[in-house]
Write an enzyme that holds these catalytic residues in place. Structure first.
Site, PDB file in Angstrom:
ATOM      1  N   SER A   1      55.042 -87.006  49.706  1.00  0.00           N
ATOM      2  CA  SER A   1      54.997 -88.328  50.321  1.00  0.00           C
ATOM      3  C   SER A   1      53.555 -88.709  50.669  1.00  0.00           C
ATOM      4  CB  SER A   1      55.925 -88.353  51.543  1.00  0.00           C
ATOM      5  OG  SER A   1      56.153 -89.658  52.005  1.00  0.00           O
TER       6      SER A   1
ATOM      7  N   ASP B   1      63.855 -92.480  43.900  1.00  0.00           N
ATOM      8  CA  ASP B   1      63.006 -92.495  45.091  1.00  0.00           C
ATOM      9  C   ASP B   1      62.110 -93.732  45.089  1.00  0.00           C
ATOM     10  OD1 ASP B   1      61.388 -91.998  47.244  1.00  0.00           O
ATOM     11  OD2 ASP B   1      60.592 -90.090  46.500  1.00  0.00           O
TER      12      ASP B   1
ATOM     13  N   HIS C   1      64.252 -89.204  48.901  1.00  0.00           N
ATOM     14  CA  HIS C   1      62.838 -88.872  49.093  1.00  0.00           C
ATOM     15  C   HIS C   1      62.646 -87.475  49.670  1.00  0.00           C
ATOM     16  CE1 HIS C   1      58.604 -89.695  49.531  1.00  0.00           C
ATOM     17  NE2 HIS C   1      58.632 -89.554  50.846  1.00  0.00           N
TER      18      HIS C   1
END
Length: 397
Positions: A259, A325, A383
């Site tokens: 991320s 995602d 995610h």
């Protein structure tokens, strides 16, 4: 949910663009899960040996992604576990004085974070200074926090297995409200002119630019520490001095993150390769270590000029992407410098550029597609780092 060892199908897409210009190439693998089966983890003890440059991207992972090479699969899961340790060692307790710090001492960090036998030793913990969130939004805001660590492989057996001494720089994803504030500063900002443009660049060549929030998080100093950029620069220089040189095992640097951490991994790879290029121009360094970024669920980081500058400097990036995602599809719009006749006419390029949203996907992409409906419609689940590692583990060669 556990990963099975099957692939339901695979396809690869390789646009015919020269790699030296930073072509966007991807491989898509469809992974399937057996939700009631026991977890299946690929072996991370396979002997790598002389294959290590290939697995680190020396040939841009050609022939390794579709189907996914078994040794590479094990390495990706192994690096993902280092990222998991960065999360596990972060203090998430917003009501405690230690909020935002590293929970464990450096010497025992990996063991206490769940990685007892890696053959690596943490040498430095890293901190980043985020934008202070408004008081009404976050009464327990932490403007400077532990973001990751640097670890060096110091086990002779692991060095022999890997074929070199590997250095890992691992970053966690967003954890504080201040970091969320930085995440949403999606306009592009120009990079400092640390290196001259390539000799074949024309007068109209665009300047390298990156997402302003990520760049601020990377370069802003904290009250009790220097910027993340300076911390990385100093520790990498120290490690190269100590472990590099004649008679020593080859040295590699692998930067990995999830991320926000994936975005910082790409910026870190850019920093290290740019610094090495500067030293080479001065005649100070002709044996810099290979630098590879392994990105899990990373957002876009910069424009096409940034992508080209990173790749021309020798940085290798492998982006692992879950097709469901949404984080991997932001910020901005992908503009890769292709001819206007071949571009989709969804948003005019001049408008995207004027708004500062002309981004480009960097490096090589491994796109994973789950056949299960576990994460359908759930942005958070799609995610999740654990899901990413299960998707990778479910791929067989």
């Amino acid at each position: 949910m556990a990963a099975s060892t099957s692939i339901s199908g695979a396809r690869a897409c390789y646009p015919g663009v020269e790699l030296s210009r930073g072509s966007r190439r991807c491989s898509t693998i469809r992974s399937s899960f057996a939700p009631c089966s026991s977890a299946t983890k690929p072996s991370t003890s396979l002997r790598i040996g002389r294959r290590w440059p290939e697995l680190q991207g020396a040939r841009d992972w050609d022939g390794l992604l579709s189907p996914l090479d078994g040794a590479l699969r094990g390495e990706l899961v192994r690096y993902g576990e280092f990222v998991r340790a960065a999360y596990a060692s972060f203090d998430f307790d917003g009501g405690a004085p230690s909020y935002g710090s590293c929970r464990f001492p450096t010497r025992s960090l990996l063991r206490r974070a769940g990685l007892p036998e890696t053959g690596y030793q943490v040498t430095h913990v890293l901190h980043a200074a985020s934008t202070s969130a408004p008081g009404w939004l976050s009464p327990s805001s932490c403007s400077s926090s532990y973001i990751g660590y640097v670890a060096v492989c110091d086990d002779d057996g692991e060095i022999e297995r890997l074929g070199r001494r590997d250095v890992v720089i691992a970053y966690r994803g967003t954890a504080t409200r201040g970091e969320w504030v930085d995440n949403f500063q999606s306009a592009l900002t120009r990079l400092p002119a640390a290196a001259p443009p390539p000799s074949d660049a024309g007068d109209g060549e665009e300047e390298p630019m990156v997402e302003s929030g990520f760049w601020r998080l990377f370069t802003a100093p904290g009250e009790a520490h220097s910027s993340l950029q300076d911390q990385v620069r100093g520790e990498v220089q120290r490690i190269v001095r100590e472990y590099g040189g004649e008679g020593m095992p080859p040295l590699s640097i692998t930067v990995t993150g999830h991320s926000l951490g994936a975005a910082l991994a790409v910026l870190t790879a850019y920093e290290i390769t740019s610094a090495a290029a500067t030293r080479r121009r001065r005649g100070e360094d002709d044996d810099a270590p290979m630098v590879t970024a392994v990105s899990f669920g990373g957002p876009r980081v910069g424009n096409a000029a940034f992508r080209r500058r990173l790749e021309e400097g020798g940085g290798k990036v492998l982006r692992i992407v879950n097709s469901k995602d949404i984080v991997t599809k932001v910020p901005g719009f992908p503009v890769d410098g292709e001819p206007a006749a071949k571009r989709k006419a969804s948003v005019p390029r001049w408008l995207v550029s004027k708004m500062g949203w002309a981004y480009s996907d960097v490096g090589r992409e491994l796109r994973l597609c789950s056949q299960e409906s576990t994460s359908n419609g759930n942005v958070v689940a799609s995610h999740d780092l654990d899901l990413y590692l299960k998707l990778v583990a479910a791929c067989t060669d």
